[in-house]
Every structure is written in C-alpha cells, then in structure tokens.
Design a protein around this motif. Sequence first.
Motif, mmCIF file in Angstrom:
data_model
loop_
_atom_site.group_PDB
_atom_site.id
_atom_site.type_symbol
_atom_site.label_atom_id
_atom_site.label_comp_id
_atom_site.label_asym_id
_atom_site.label_seq_id
_atom_site.Cartn_x
_atom_site.Cartn_y
_atom_site.Cartn_z
ATOM 1 N N THR A 196 -4.966 -2.725 -1.078
ATOM 2 C CA THR A 196 -5.308 -1.298 -1.127
ATOM 3 C C THR A 196 -6.005 -0.937 -2.434
ATOM 4 O O THR A 196 -6.718 0.049 -2.507
ATOM 5 C CB THR A 196 -4.048 -0.439 -0.968
ATOM 6 N N ALA A 249 -9.836 -3.159 -1.710
ATOM 7 C CA ALA A 249 -10.645 -3.204 -0.487
ATOM 8 C C ALA A 249 -11.845 -2.265 -0.553
ATOM 9 O O ALA A 249 -12.978 -2.670 -0.263
ATOM 10 C CB ALA A 249 -9.770 -2.874 0.715
ATOM 11 N N TYR A 250 -11.600 -1.005 -0.959
ATOM 12 C CA TYR A 250 -12.695 -0.042 -0.948
ATOM 13 C C TYR A 250 -13.780 -0.423 -1.958
ATOM 14 O O TYR A 250 -14.980 -0.322 -1.671
ATOM 15 C CB TYR A 250 -12.169 1.358 -1.238
ATOM 16 N N LEU A 265 -9.528 -0.751 10.079
ATOM 17 C CA LEU A 265 -8.764 -0.334 8.897
ATOM 18 C C LEU A 265 -9.316 -0.957 7.614
ATOM 19 O O LEU A 265 -9.146 -0.410 6.525
ATOM 20 C CB LEU A 265 -7.284 -0.734 9.068
ATOM 21 N N TRP A 282 -10.792 0.518 4.293
ATOM 22 C CA TRP A 282 -9.855 1.343 3.540
ATOM 23 C C TRP A 282 -10.512 2.622 3.016
ATOM 24 O O TRP A 282 -10.358 2.994 1.863
ATOM 25 C CB TRP A 282 -9.234 0.527 2.392
ATOM 26 N N ASP A 283 -11.257 3.280 3.900
ATOM 27 C CA ASP A 283 -11.773 4.596 3.542
ATOM 28 C C ASP A 283 -11.042 5.645 4.396
ATOM 29 O O ASP A 283 -10.180 5.306 5.208
ATOM 30 C CB ASP A 283 -13.298 4.663 3.732
ATOM 31 N N PHE A 321 -8.369 4.941 7.413
ATOM 32 C CA PHE A 321 -6.953 5.240 7.230
ATOM 33 C C PHE A 321 -6.429 6.190 8.297
ATOM 34 O O PHE A 321 -5.400 5.941 8.924
ATOM 35 C CB PHE A 321 -6.734 5.849 5.842
ATOM 36 N N GLN A 327 -0.186 -0.901 2.183
ATOM 37 C CA GLN A 327 -0.554 -2.274 1.855
ATOM 38 C C GLN A 327 -0.128 -3.263 2.943
ATOM 39 O O GLN A 327 -0.889 -4.156 3.325
ATOM 40 C CB GLN A 327 0.063 -2.668 0.513
ATOM 41 N N LEU A 360 -2.380 -3.047 5.890
ATOM 42 C CA LEU A 360 -3.698 -3.612 5.605
ATOM 43 C C LEU A 360 -3.663 -5.141 5.711
ATOM 44 O O LEU A 360 -4.526 -5.761 6.335
ATOM 45 C CB LEU A 360 -4.161 -3.186 4.204
ATOM 46 N N TYR A 397 -5.408 -7.399 8.598
ATOM 47 C CA TYR A 397 -6.364 -8.415 8.150
ATOM 48 C C TYR A 397 -6.069 -9.760 8.797
ATOM 49 O O TYR A 397 -6.960 -10.406 9.357
ATOM 50 C CB TYR A 397 -6.302 -8.511 6.626
ATOM 51 N N PRO A 420 -12.818 7.074 -0.426
ATOM 52 C CA PRO A 420 -11.638 6.205 -0.392
ATOM 53 C C PRO A 420 -10.423 6.939 0.164
ATOM 54 O O PRO A 420 -10.396 8.166 0.235
ATOM 55 C CB PRO A 420 -11.427 5.823 -1.858
ATOM 56 N N VAL A 421 -9.422 6.168 0.555
ATOM 57 C CA VAL A 421 -8.239 6.742 1.209
ATOM 58 C C VAL A 421 -7.572 7.768 0.318
ATOM 59 O O VAL A 421 -7.341 7.549 -0.862
ATOM 60 C CB VAL A 421 -7.233 5.620 1.544
#
Lengths: 430, 152
Positions: free
Chosen positions: A97, A100-101, A172, A175-176, A180, A212, A215, A219, A332-333
């Motif tokens: 987290t 990622a972005y 996902l 991670w934006d 989310f 996290q 994510l 993945y 971003p998230v």
Amino acid sequence: MSAVHDKISNDTSLSSVLRQLPRNLWSSVFRHPLPSSELGQAQTSFSNFFLHIHPVKVNRHTLKPTYTLGLGLMSFFLFVILTVTGVLLMFYYVPSTDQAYDRMLDLRGSVAFGTFLRNMHRWAAHGMVIVVFLHMCRVFFTGSYKKPREFNWVIGVLLLLLTLFSSFTGYLLPWDQLAFWAITVGATIATYAPFIGQKIQFLLLGDNVVGQEALLRFYVLHVVVLPLLMSLLIAIHFWRIRKDGGLSRPPEAEVAPGASEIAVKLVSPPAGKQSFGFMGLVRGPFVKVGNVPDNTVFSWPHLLTAELFVFVITLAAVLVVSLLFHAPLEEPVNALHPPNPAKAPWYFLGLQELVSYSAFWGGVGIPALEVLLLLLVPYLDRSPHGVGRWFAKERLLANTLFLTFALFNVGLIVIGTLFRGPNWEFVTPW
Amino acid sequence: MKESKEVPRRSLLTWVSSVALFGSAVISALANFVFLKPRATYGAPSRFSIGRPEEFPPGSRIAIEQRRICVAREGNQVAVISTTCTHLGCIVAVSDTGFSCPCHGSRYDQDGNVTGGPAPKPLPWYQVKLAPNGELEVDTSVEIKPGTYYTV
C-alpha cells in the motif's frame, strides 16, 4: 536422396562436421522441411509441438469467418497478450500500500513503454471480458453446446467466471481511489450471501476492510493462482474441441457439395476377434477409412493463416486502443473519502444495480441462479436439432430465452454505468 | 448362497482405502483454507481506546473516521455506532437527522435505523466500556443490541 543423406552423416571428418553443422542443427529442431506435398502438410501439423494441437485436416465450415467470428481465438490471444504484458509489468510493481501507487506513477514517468504496457494490459483485460461473453453468445446462438460438447460449455462458463475474477483482482492493484472503492463495493456485494458471505469476504480480503492484506491476496490471485487455473482450463477446453470432433457444424457440412455419398458398411468382427488400430479408437470425423469424400482442407496452411489473421487483428486492435486512450489512474487511496457514487468495475455494475433494489437478490440470488442456469444449459436443452447454424429456426425458444438473459444483463450494466449518478440517483449521460 | 451375500475382502479393502485416501485429500485441501484465514489481522485492531468520557460532552455525536465509528452521548449514557454503510461499505457522514451515505444515498436516523436509500439493515452498535485506566474502550468485534447505552 536418402543415399546422399547417409553419405553426409557418415563423413565424420572435422571439416565436414563443421560444414554440416547449421543444417544438422536446423533439421534436429524441425523434423520436416516446409511442406511441399500433402504428406508434408500432414507431417508438419503432426510432428511440431506447437502445431500438433491442430488436426491434420479441418472441415471447411470451421474456417468460415462468419460462423465463429474468431471470438474464441480472440479470447485466447487476449489472454496471451495479458500474460506477456502482465509479466512485464510485474518487473516494476510492488504489492504494497505504500508503494503500489508510486509505482503506477513510475510506469508513467520513468519506465520505458510503461504507460503503453499498462494501457495494453488494461484495455486487453476489458476486451477479454467482452470477447469471452460474445464467444459464449456465439456458442449459444449456433447451438454448439449440444451433445457431445456439453462439458466444454461447462468449462467455458468456468473460464468466463475466472476471467471476471481475474479482472476484478487486477482492478485493485493500482491502489488508486477508483480501485479501492470499486473493490470495497465489490467485496461487500459478496457479504450479502447468507451465512458464509461475511466469511468469504474475510478470507478474500484477509481483514475486515480493504488494506495491505487484501492488496497482497489480490496480487497473488491475480498473477499466479488465477492464470494457472485458467491455463489448465484453456488446455482442457482446446483438448475437448479436438476430442468432441472439432468445431460444431451442420450435418450437411460433412460432405463436400456435389460429392456423392458412399455408403460405408461396418461389419462387426465376431466376438473375441476384435482388433483395433490406434486410429480405430479415435472419436470424431477426422479419421477416415478409405476415400470417403469429405469437406476438409489441410490445417497447414488454411487453419494456420486463419489463426494468424485473428491474432494480427486482435493485437492491432489492442495496440490502436492503447495508443489512443490511457488507462485511468485517479488520486491515491483515501480510505476516509469515498467518491460519490462509488462504483464497482463496470462488469459488476449490473449486480450493483440489482443490489440497490434488493440486497439478497442482487448480491446472491440472481447471480447464483444465472451461473447455475448457464452451467446447466446443455443438460436442460437436450434437443439435438439446429446445431451449427446461427439462429436456427428449431431453436427459436432457446435463442429467445438466451437473448433475453444477455440483454437483461447488458441492460443492467448500461444503466449502472451510464445512468447512475451521485447517491445512485438516475441521471442521463448527455 | 451364503457366500454371495458377503462383501468380498478385496473389494471391501478397496472401498476402505479409497475412502481413506480421498478423505485425506479433501481434508488436506480444506486445511488450506484454515491457513488462508488469518488469525491475526495487521490492519486496524478491533479493540481500541477512544479517550476519556469527558472528551465526548453530553448531547454530542462525534465521528471518528479512522475507526469508522460515531460516538453518541446523551447525558451520562454513551453509545458507539458503526459508520460503515450496510449497503456497500462506504463511510456514512454524520448529519443533523442521523447518518447519510455519500456513495448510494442511504439515510439512517440518529440510532442508525434505515430511513431511506438502498441500505438493507441498520448500522450496528458496538460494545463500549470503561477500561481500568479511565478511558472508553470500543470492541468492534462485539455487536450489541441497538439502543443499549453504556452509563459512564
């Protein structure tokens, strides 16, 4: 010819060995030269690892572009494109987290072809969802799920579900905000399942909220578990096409137009004296005893060029779309500020639309019923008629039912995507 | 005659060993889900302190967004209500009439009962207690009956 060959291979002097090296290397890899005879055409398909998945000969009807529209091949090639671009993207992605972005921004800013590869991956993924669905429609409207292809239809339905799930788990990873909240909404739809819904969500997310753990889980599912499962099922799907006698076609396509039918009399050998060659055990119409006039052409080059054509079209479409449109990347998230409206990925917006009427029916009842009905299609419709033709008259009822089903789902998705604004209130997109 | 009714030893053994083999395979497969279900989560803890009761004056309704809760106090009674929308998991905002969800327009009254929109059920109430150190401690893993206040 063979005498010359023997003479060459028997000469083991160093100069001769070196002189023959390129040729020996080549012929050890490729057992046959480019085919110039029918025997060669057959041998090429038969003995090459990458080609042996093809039958030696294929019915002319199978090659009609207007029959299959190339949709199954297109799905497969999109899967290949997704695998290649996906593996490349993995070199720069970190499923954390914190990172990622930023990695998404790096793809855009500092990685050569980063934006382009991400665009390709994104648009090919959306394309695959659409093409797999259209492929299913083609198979239904041509009655191709009927005996003996029932089980391949079932595998196809599983592949559709895996395609949706792969796309969902991939959604996902950037991670934006879009990712989310789409996954938050999508994963909450799962909790509407009675008794086990909450448990499924917890197992999927690894926590009570998207974070996290979710994510990392998404993945692993996205890059290992689901692609492996899909590869296995695709292999079975292809294998079954061969074992079920090639693509479906109408009975009149078996014999070349104008050829007179030759009655083949099968005589059962007396009990205890049966003997079979290997070919006698192979099902399907490709193994011919004697010169029965059939309607087939050699796979090399006819089927191969058709496949190459579909591949080039598919790749070209993905490239053009990726050059013209960028894959979206929002802020971003921010777990405290949901967007209004928060929407699931577009292919789940039909469900989200249903959930806004009835939580249970939208989240569980109707999707479960739809999947069950899809799986059972070939076992409910046992009529053997109307195979191999688009919209056959004998299948009017079945086709109408399926068209209603397809339009119902597409309609809900269109409403959820275009006609729902803030507070999920009705808006017009224009 | 008597012999034909008996299960032959060989097929009995086949059955028993097949069931044992297949059974262990199934149990092993299911064991993976035990592995996949986390025993501890690394995200937000379900039990946490929100501060001393004096920080929540009587009549106030204070949202703690990070914890996804709203602390409501009336007189000397305290309640903690979830601010996770029961529709699709967005965070509801505290409004004059209760709660409203920005995602799909669900509305709740001050006790978390649904008054409009697609939400299927009321907002859950969480257990809250005074910890020995004098601070209020919330446990979001324990849902209590809505309308149950804790007296401080």
